[in-house]
Motif scaffolding. Structure first.
Motif, PDB file in Angstrom:
ATOM      1  N   SER A  14       0.619  -1.185   0.464  1.00 47.48           N
ATOM      2  CA  SER A  14      -0.119  -0.114   0.394  1.00 47.48           C
ATOM      3  C   SER A  14       0.676   1.311  -0.254  1.00 47.48           C
ATOM      4  CB  SER A  14      -1.039  -0.082   1.316  1.00 47.48           C
ATOM      5  OG  SER A  14      -0.540   0.252   2.690  1.00 47.48           O
ATOM      6  N   ALA A  15       0.393   2.575  -0.145  1.00 50.33           N
ATOM      7  CA  ALA A  15       1.333   3.908  -0.652  1.00 50.33           C
ATOM      8  C   ALA A  15       1.829   4.296   0.864  1.00 50.33           C
ATOM      9  CB  ALA A  15      -0.338   4.557  -1.036  1.00 50.33           C
ATOM     10  N   PRO A  16       2.919   3.926   0.937  1.00 51.46           N
ATOM     11  CA  PRO A  16       3.458   5.032   2.361  1.00 51.46           C
ATOM     12  C   PRO A  16       3.195   5.656   2.624  1.00 51.46           C
ATOM     13  CG  PRO A  16       5.574   4.111   0.564  1.00 51.46           C
ATOM     14  CD  PRO A  16       4.008   5.051   0.412  1.00 51.46           C
ATOM     15  N   ARG A  17       2.977   5.717   4.060  1.00 51.71           N
ATOM     16  CA  ARG A  17       2.011   7.068   4.992  1.00 51.71           C
ATOM     17  C   ARG A  17       2.937   7.956   5.807  1.00 51.71           C
ATOM     18  NH1 ARG A  17       0.120   1.535   6.099  1.00 51.71           N
ATOM     19  NH2 ARG A  17       0.199   0.457   8.466  1.00 51.71           N
ATOM     20  N   ALA A  18       2.591   8.530   6.652  1.00 53.27           N
ATOM     21  CA  ALA A  18       3.486   9.704   7.531  1.00 53.27           C
ATOM     22  C   ALA A  18       4.139   8.827   8.761  1.00 53.27           C
ATOM     23  CB  ALA A  18       2.428  10.866   8.073  1.00 53.27           C
ATOM     24  N   SER A  19       3.297   7.738   9.127  1.00 55.60           N
ATOM     25  CA  SER A  19       4.474   6.362  10.072  1.00 55.60           C
ATOM     26  C   SER A  19       5.541   5.922   9.566  1.00 55.60           C
ATOM     27  CB  SER A  19       3.124   6.091  10.940  1.00 55.60           C
ATOM     28  OG  SER A  19       2.081   4.862   9.704  1.00 55.60           O
ATOM     29  N   ASP A  20       5.763   6.120   7.933  1.00 58.22           N
ATOM     30  CA  ASP A  20       6.608   5.292   7.806  1.00 58.22           C
ATOM     31  C   ASP A  20       7.821   6.323   7.877  1.00 58.22           C
ATOM     32  OD1 ASP A  20       5.068   3.018   7.089  1.00 58.22           O
ATOM     33  OD2 ASP A  20       4.202   3.670   5.235  1.00 58.22           O
ATOM     34  N   VAL A  21       8.517   6.434   7.512  1.00 60.05           N
ATOM     35  CA  VAL A  21       9.159   8.646   7.442  1.00 60.05           C
ATOM     36  C   VAL A  21      10.433   7.515   7.829  1.00 60.05           C
ATOM     37  CG1 VAL A  21      10.115  10.609   7.894  1.00 60.05           C
ATOM     38  CG2 VAL A  21       7.788  10.363   6.738  1.00 60.05           C
ATOM     39  N   ASP A  22       9.672   7.740   9.298  1.00 59.77           N
ATOM     40  CA  ASP A  22      11.220   7.172  10.042  1.00 59.77           C
ATOM     41  C   ASP A  22      11.735   5.128   9.264  1.00 59.77           C
ATOM     42  OD1 ASP A  22      11.436   9.082  12.168  1.00 59.77           O
ATOM     43  OD2 ASP A  22       9.966   7.554  13.050  1.00 59.77           O
ATOM     44  N   ALA A  23      11.283   4.244   8.723  1.00 59.39           N
ATOM     45  CA  ALA A  23      11.475   3.608   8.196  1.00 59.39           C
ATOM     46  C   ALA A  23      12.427   3.732   7.629  1.00 59.39           C
ATOM     47  CB  ALA A  23      10.293   2.449   8.324  1.00 59.39           C
ATOM     48  N   VAL A  24      11.872   4.661   6.290  1.00 57.69           N
ATOM     49  CA  VAL A  24      12.417   4.347   4.886  1.00 57.69           C
ATOM     50  C   VAL A  24      14.157   5.997   5.273  1.00 57.69           C
ATOM     51  CG1 VAL A  24      12.542   6.564   2.904  1.00 57.69           C
ATOM     52  CG2 VAL A  24      10.375   4.793   4.462  1.00 57.69           C
ATOM     53  N   PHE A  25      13.288   6.634   6.476  1.00 59.09           N
ATOM     54  CA  PHE A  25      15.355   7.331   7.024  1.00 59.09           C
ATOM     55  C   PHE A  25      15.819   6.023   7.089  1.00 59.09           C
ATOM     56  CE2 PHE A  25      17.278   9.261   9.957  1.00 59.09           C
ATOM     57  CZ  PHE A  25      18.265  10.188   9.365  1.00 59.09           C
ATOM     58  N   ALA A  26      15.306   5.560   8.457  1.00 58.71           N
ATOM     59  CA  ALA A  26      16.336   4.172   8.910  1.00 58.71           C
ATOM     60  C   ALA A  26      17.301   3.037   7.373  1.00 58.71           C
ATOM     61  CB  ALA A  26      15.444   3.217   9.807  1.00 58.71           C
ATOM     62  N   ALA A  27      15.795   2.964   6.605  1.00 63.00           N
ATOM     63  CA  ALA A  27      16.404   2.158   5.335  1.00 63.00           C
ATOM     64  C   ALA A  27      17.457   2.679   4.300  1.00 63.00           C
ATOM     65  CB  ALA A  27      15.426   1.792   4.858  1.00 63.00           C
ATOM     66  N   CYS A  28      17.739   3.808   4.032  1.00 57.43           N
ATOM     67  CA  CYS A  28      18.220   5.149   3.169  1.00 57.43           C
ATOM     68  C   CYS A  28      19.416   5.397   3.980  1.00 57.43           C
ATOM     69  CB  CYS A  28      17.722   5.596   2.754  1.00 57.43           C
ATOM     70  SG  CYS A  28      15.901   5.726   1.619  1.00 57.43           S
ATOM     71  N   GLN A  29      19.914   4.621   5.554  1.00 57.83           N
ATOM     72  CA  GLN A  29      21.242   4.811   5.879  1.00 57.83           C
ATOM     73  C   GLN A  29      22.029   3.903   5.033  1.00 57.83           C
ATOM     74  OE1 GLN A  29      22.632   8.101   7.444  1.00 57.83           O
ATOM     75  NE2 GLN A  29      19.366   8.115   6.281  1.00 57.83           N
ATOM     76  N   ASP A  30      22.153   2.590   4.978  1.00 60.38           N
ATOM     77  CA  ASP A  30      22.306   1.654   3.963  1.00 60.38           C
ATOM     78  C   ASP A  30      23.710   2.486   3.248  1.00 60.38           C
ATOM     79  OD1 ASP A  30      23.340  -0.994   4.265  1.00 60.38           O
ATOM     80  OD2 ASP A  30      21.028  -1.380   2.761  1.00 60.38           O
ATOM     81  N   ALA A  31      24.489   1.191   3.368  1.00 60.54           N
ATOM     82  CA  ALA A  31      25.748   1.915   2.529  1.00 60.54           C
ATOM     83  C   ALA A  31      25.207   0.983   0.953  1.00 60.54           C
ATOM     84  CB  ALA A  31      26.998   1.398   2.994  1.00 60.54           C
ATOM     85  N   GLU A  32      24.564  -0.032   1.057  1.00 68.35           N
ATOM     86  CA  GLU A  32      24.677  -1.036   0.192  1.00 68.35           C
ATOM     87  C   GLU A  32      22.870   0.031  -1.074  1.00 68.35           C
ATOM     88  OE1 GLU A  32      23.826  -5.255  -1.326  1.00 68.35           O
ATOM     89  OE2 GLU A  32      25.386  -4.753   0.128  1.00 68.35           O
ATOM     90  N   LEU A  33      22.108   0.047  -0.194  1.00 65.71           N
ATOM     91  CA  LEU A  33      21.551   0.187  -0.702  1.00 65.71           C
ATOM     92  C   LEU A  33      22.162   2.331  -1.346  1.00 65.71           C
ATOM     93  CD1 LEU A  33      17.342   1.003   0.731  1.00 65.71           C
ATOM     94  CD2 LEU A  33      18.692   3.283   0.143  1.00 65.71           C
ATOM     95  N   GLN A  34      22.362   2.791  -0.637  1.00 67.52           N
ATOM     96  CA  GLN A  34      22.758   3.708  -1.158  1.00 67.52           C
ATOM     97  C   GLN A  34      23.584   3.604  -2.489  1.00 67.52           C
ATOM     98  OE1 GLN A  34      25.381   6.631   1.669  1.00 67.52           O
ATOM     99  NE2 GLN A  34      23.070   6.643   2.941  1.00 67.52           N
ATOM    100  N   ALA A  96      15.148  -2.763   3.215  1.00 64.49           N
ATOM    101  CA  ALA A  96      15.656  -2.800   4.047  1.00 64.49           C
ATOM    102  C   ALA A  96      15.928  -3.944   4.547  1.00 64.49           C
ATOM    103  CB  ALA A  96      14.794  -2.219   5.603  1.00 64.49           C
ATOM    104  N   GLY A  97      17.690  -3.570   4.640  1.00 67.89           N
ATOM    105  CA  GLY A  97      19.075  -4.515   4.582  1.00 67.89           C
ATOM    106  C   GLY A  97      18.377  -5.673   5.856  1.00 67.89           C
ATOM    107  N   GLU A  98      18.033  -5.683   6.522  1.00 65.70           N
ATOM    108  CA  GLU A  98      16.940  -7.000   7.087  1.00 65.70           C
ATOM    109  C   GLU A  98      15.889  -7.558   6.858  1.00 65.70           C
ATOM    110  OE1 GLU A  98      14.864  -3.120   9.017  1.00 65.70           O
ATOM    111  OE2 GLU A  98      16.961  -3.679   8.597  1.00 65.70           O
ATOM    112  N   HIS A  99      15.387  -7.880   5.462  1.00 61.12           N
ATOM    113  CA  HIS A  99      14.612  -7.832   5.000  1.00 61.12           C
ATOM    114  C   HIS A  99      14.835  -9.200   3.883  1.00 61.12           C
ATOM    115  CE1 HIS A  99      11.667  -6.491   8.260  1.00 61.12           C
ATOM    116  NE2 HIS A  99      12.106  -4.825   8.071  1.00 61.12           N
ATOM    117  N   ARG A 100      16.193  -8.515   3.838  1.00 59.01           N
ATOM    118  CA  ARG A 100      17.018  -9.297   1.912  1.00 59.01           C
ATOM    119  C   ARG A 100      17.047 -10.971   2.424  1.00 59.01           C
ATOM    120  NH1 ARG A 100      21.225  -4.439   1.942  1.00 59.01           N
ATOM    121  NH2 ARG A 100      18.994  -2.359   1.398  1.00 59.01           N
ATOM    122  N   GLY A 101      16.903 -11.199   1.155  1.00 65.82           N
ATOM    123  CA  GLY A 101      17.278 -12.899   1.357  1.00 65.82           C
ATOM    124  C   GLY A 101      16.288 -13.948   1.935  1.00 65.82           C
TER     125      GLY A 101
END
Length: 187
Positions: A14-34, A96-101
């Motif tokens: 479903s479309a991301p919502r306001a409560s997802d901002v922290d999860a997006v921010f945390a996931a985008c700290q990952d060097a591999e994602l970047q 996010a890294g912890e959900h891969r694989g």
């Protein structure tokens, strides 16, 4: 278009919502994602806010890009996103890294592609990735995309090489379930 919700055997998209901002921010700290996803570096919380609160709703409203957040159930935290850029006919995704694989993205991308073909008059969906992004390539291959080779990619980060891997999935291959084992980057 108004955002829609897709459901798979294990996930809700479903479309991301306001409560997802922290999860997006945390996931985008990952060097591999970047390294592989065109996000600002350094990624600040304001980038996550702009993405979730401004860009995603605008893209849905303007029929530009349909971004789905992936979660285990309606109230679960965001695990990643999968999207279809309608104007260019391409999919994109990150997890996010912890959900891969664990097959999360393969299941989510499969649901998105099925929705695209069922609700849009297109016969081809494209995929592209920065060279070296074998995780993304495995997902695309498992979802039936056929290897196209190297070429200029649209979604490179600023300063990043704009040459990358390309693949495509036709409506016919999707409906037949045909898989392409000939991905030289996965050999």
């Amino acid at each position: 278009m108004e955002p829609v919700t897709l459901r798979t055997a294990r996930f809700v998209l479903s479309a991301p919502r306001a409560s997802d901002v922290d999860a997006v921010f945390a996931a985008c700290q990952d060097a591999e994602l970047q390294r592989f996803v065109p996000v600002p570096v350094p990624y600040e919380r304001s980038h996550g806010e702009g993405f979730v609160l401004d860009l995603v709703p605008q893209w849905w409203r303007d029929d530009v890009e349909y971004v789905f957040g992936i979660r285990e159930h309606d109230d679960a935290p965001l695990m990643g996103v999968v999207s279809w850029q309608r104007e260019v006919g391409a999919v994109g995704y990150w997890l996010a890294g912890e959900h891969r694989g664990r097959g999360v993205m393969t299941e989510a991308l499969g649901a998105l592609v099925a929705w695209v073909f069922a609700h849009n008059p297109v016969d081809l969906v494209q995929w592209e990735a920065v060279e070296g992004n074998t995780g993304s390539a495995v997902v695309a291959q498992r979802c039936g995309f056929r290897w196209q080779g190297l070429g200029r990619i649209e979604n490179a980060s600023p300063g990043q090489e704009s040459r990358g891997w390309k693949a495509a999935l036709t409506r016919e291959d999707h409906e037949s379930g045909t898989l392409d084992a000939a991905w030289p980057v996965l050999a």
